[in-house]
Design a protein around this motif. Structure first.
Motif, short mmCIF file in Angstrom:
data_model
loop_
_atom_site.label_atom_id
_atom_site.label_comp_id
_atom_site.label_asym_id
_atom_site.label_seq_id
_atom_site.Cartn_x
_atom_site.Cartn_y
_atom_site.Cartn_z
N SER A 140 0.79 -1.24 0.00
CA SER A 140 0.00 0.00 0.00
C SER A 140 0.83 1.30 0.00
O SER A 140 0.37 2.31 -0.54
N SER A 183 3.84 -16.65 5.78
CA SER A 183 5.30 -16.54 5.77
C SER A 183 5.66 -15.15 6.29
O SER A 183 4.86 -14.21 6.18
N PHE A 192 -10.17 -1.87 7.11
CA PHE A 192 -8.81 -1.40 6.87
C PHE A 192 -8.86 0.11 7.09
O PHE A 192 -9.80 0.77 6.61
N THR A 199 -9.29 2.23 3.79
CA THR A 199 -10.45 2.14 2.89
C THR A 199 -11.74 2.23 3.70
O THR A 199 -11.80 1.82 4.85
N GLU A 206 -13.19 -8.04 2.72
CA GLU A 206 -12.28 -9.16 2.43
C GLU A 206 -12.93 -9.88 1.27
O GLU A 206 -14.16 -9.99 1.21
N GLU A 238 -10.35 -16.91 1.39
CA GLU A 238 -9.99 -15.48 1.35
C GLU A 238 -8.67 -15.28 0.60
O GLU A 238 -7.70 -15.99 0.84
N ILE A 239 -8.67 -14.34 -0.34
CA ILE A 239 -7.40 -14.09 -1.05
C ILE A 239 -6.95 -12.63 -1.01
O ILE A 239 -5.80 -12.33 -1.29
N ALA A 295 -9.79 -5.26 0.19
CA ALA A 295 -10.08 -4.19 -0.78
C ALA A 295 -11.04 -3.17 -0.17
O ALA A 295 -11.54 -3.35 0.94
N PHE A 312 -7.09 -2.42 -3.80
CA PHE A 312 -7.09 -3.80 -3.31
C PHE A 312 -5.65 -4.27 -3.13
O PHE A 312 -4.72 -3.72 -3.73
N ARG A 372 -0.92 -16.75 -2.09
CA ARG A 372 -2.26 -17.34 -1.93
C ARG A 372 -2.87 -17.66 -3.30
O ARG A 372 -3.56 -18.67 -3.46
C1 FA5 Z 1 -3.37 -5.76 3.46
O1 FA5 Z 1 -2.14 -5.99 3.45
C2 FA5 Z 1 -3.91 -4.53 2.83
N1 FA5 Z 1 -2.85 -3.60 2.54
C3 FA5 Z 1 -4.67 -4.93 1.57
C4 FA5 Z 1 -5.52 -3.81 1.06
C5 FA5 Z 1 -5.01 -3.00 0.06
C6 FA5 Z 1 -6.79 -3.59 1.56
C7 FA5 Z 1 -5.79 -1.95 -0.43
C8 FA5 Z 1 -7.58 -2.56 1.08
C9 FA5 Z 1 -7.08 -1.74 0.10
P1 FA5 Z 1 -4.02 -8.06 4.53
O2 FA5 Z 1 -3.18 -7.93 5.75
O3 FA5 Z 1 -5.31 -8.74 4.67
O4 FA5 Z 1 -4.29 -6.65 3.83
O5 FA5 Z 1 -3.14 -8.82 3.41
C10 FA5 Z 1 -3.60 -8.96 2.08
C11 FA5 Z 1 -3.34 -10.37 1.57
O6 FA5 Z 1 -1.97 -10.71 1.75
C12 FA5 Z 1 -4.10 -11.45 2.33
O7 FA5 Z 1 -5.42 -11.59 1.84
C13 FA5 Z 1 -3.28 -12.67 2.02
O8 FA5 Z 1 -3.55 -13.15 0.72
C14 FA5 Z 1 -1.86 -12.10 1.99
N2 FA5 Z 1 -1.16 -12.32 3.28
C15 FA5 Z 1 -1.28 -11.62 4.43
N3 FA5 Z 1 -0.43 -12.07 5.37
C16 FA5 Z 1 0.27 -13.08 4.81
C17 FA5 Z 1 1.35 -13.96 5.23
N4 FA5 Z 1 1.89 -13.86 6.45
N5 FA5 Z 1 1.82 -14.86 4.36
C18 FA5 Z 1 1.31 -14.97 3.11
N6 FA5 Z 1 0.32 -14.17 2.63
C19 FA5 Z 1 -0.20 -13.24 3.46
#
Ligand code: FA5
Length: 339
Positions: free
Chosen positions: A172, A206, A251, A254, A259, A275-276, A279, A302, A308
């Motif tokens: 982001s 990870s 978030f 946003t 999710e 969940e992937i 957004a 997003f 994933r």
């Molecule tokens: C975020 O990182 C937000 N910045 C995403 C976002 C962007 C929301 C813009 C709204 C607008 P989150 O922490 O949920 O969100 O991570 C997004 C995705 O990263 C998760 O859905 C998952 O697919 C992946 N992810 C998160 N943590 C891990 C991890 N430790 N290992 C692997 N994949 C991960």
């Protein structure tokens, strides 16, 4: 003098005729034609002759020189050809022998996913932006509407380097950097890259992973645009029979936030959702800090986890396979490489 010259010519031509190797031929050239060679030195004898004889003797020396040079040239051609034929005769080529196996690498599955997503969005008019992995707190958190004491910072356990620098926890911050760069103009970008969190490693998490961020800002953006972009992406990645499900979420950057889950068929034949990504519509504070008037501009954003996607797409049972460099694992993705 003329007899001496003719004797030298005769002698040289005889030796050239007899010679069997290229090295010996070179010796003859040096002996007769080099600066201090016998024939070249004959030119110096001109001075010993009466004036009227000099021109004809000079011509004679030159013509002897040319004759010997030509004989050496012809002999050289002959000896080289002979050597080549000999080599060809001695080198047996066995066309039945196995060829050498040259190992050809392929694009890493995570990069394949990134290239695939980039191709899709670039085709829809987005541009690709990148940012640093060692990031400033300002871009990673503050400009994403998470000030220093915001409790939602706990959602992303962070590797801090010092009070202001950290390993970025998501892609982001590239949003903030690009907004400032675009100086209030509409934009459509995707930003792939590595991110870091103090998460414990397990089959789906990870401490270092990859994300692709998407951001669109314009005057007429609605939630329907976001939903359409997400559905297009998921169906492109996983197949046109897939559905997406949006769940209300939170978030700080946003509002509203969701999710996003994508449908899949479980082993027992029933439909499930995984969940992937996260957004939402860009928060007015984020727009304001990025130099956009939230009364005029709206945006959607997003952030999707690349691992994933790959886990789902290729049915991988453990995220750690992507980082082990095990050639047996990587070789399975050769055929699917579209690059
Ligand atoms: C975020 O990182 C937000 N910045 C995403 C976002 C962007 C929301 C813009 C709204 C607008 P989150 O922490 O949920 O969100 O991570 C997004 C995705 O990263 C998760 O859905 C998952 O697919 C992946 N992810 C998160 N943590 C891990 C991890 N430790 N290992 C692997 N994949 C991960």
């Amino acid at each position: 003098m003329k007899e001496v010259l003719s004797k030298l010519k005769h002698e040289a031509l005889e030796q050239i005729k007899e010679i069997k190797t290229l090295i010996n031929l070179e010796d003859i050239r040096v002996t007769y034609l080099s600066k201090k060679g016998h024939i070249s030195l004959m030119m110096g004898k001109l001075r010993e002759l009466p004036n009227e004889e000099r021109p004809s003797f000079g011509q004679m020396v030159n013509s002897v020189k040319q004759e010997v040079e030509l004989a050496i040239y012809n002999k050289k051609q002959m000896l080289e050809e002979k050597a080549l034929l000999e080599t060809l005769k001695n080198e047996h080529i066995d066309p039945t022998l196995d060829g050498y196996l040259y190992y050809q690498g392929s694009t890493h599955p995570l990069n394949q996913v990134i290239q695939d997503v980039e191709d899709l969005f670039v085709g829809m008019g987005y541009t690709v932006e990148e940012g640093p992995e060692l990031e400033n707190d300002l871009y990673n958190f503050e400009m994403m509407n998470l000030d220093k004491d915001h409790p939602a910072r706990d959602m992303q356990d962070t590797f801090f380097i010092d009070d202001t620098m950290l390993l970025r926890t998501h892609t982001s911050p590239v949003q903030a950097r690009t907004m400032l760069k675009m100086k209030g103009k509409p934009l459509s970008i995707i930003c792939p890259g590595k991110v870091y969190r103090r998460d414990d490693d397990d089959p789906t998490h990870s401490h270092q992973f990859m994300q692709i961020e998407g951001l669109v800002i314009d005057t007429n953006i609605t939630f329907a645009h976001l939903k359409d972009a997400l559905l297009t992406m998921c169906q492109h990645l996983f197949g046109h029979d897939r559905e997406i499900r949006l769940r209300p979420s939170y978030f700080p950057f946003t509002e509203p936030s969701v999710e996003v889950d994508v449908s899949y068929i479980k082993k027992d034949g029933t439909k499930g959702y995984i969940e992937i990504l996260g957004a939402g519509l860009v928060h007015p504070n984020v727009l304001k800090m990025g130099g956009y008037d939230p009364k005029v501009y709206k945006g959607y954003a997003f952030g999707i986890g690349v691992e994933r996607i790959a886990i789902l797409k290729y049915k991988i049972d453990d995220i750690r396979h992507f980082y082990m460099n095990d050639i047996r694992f990587l070789n399975q993705f050769k055929g699917v490489d579209k690059s």
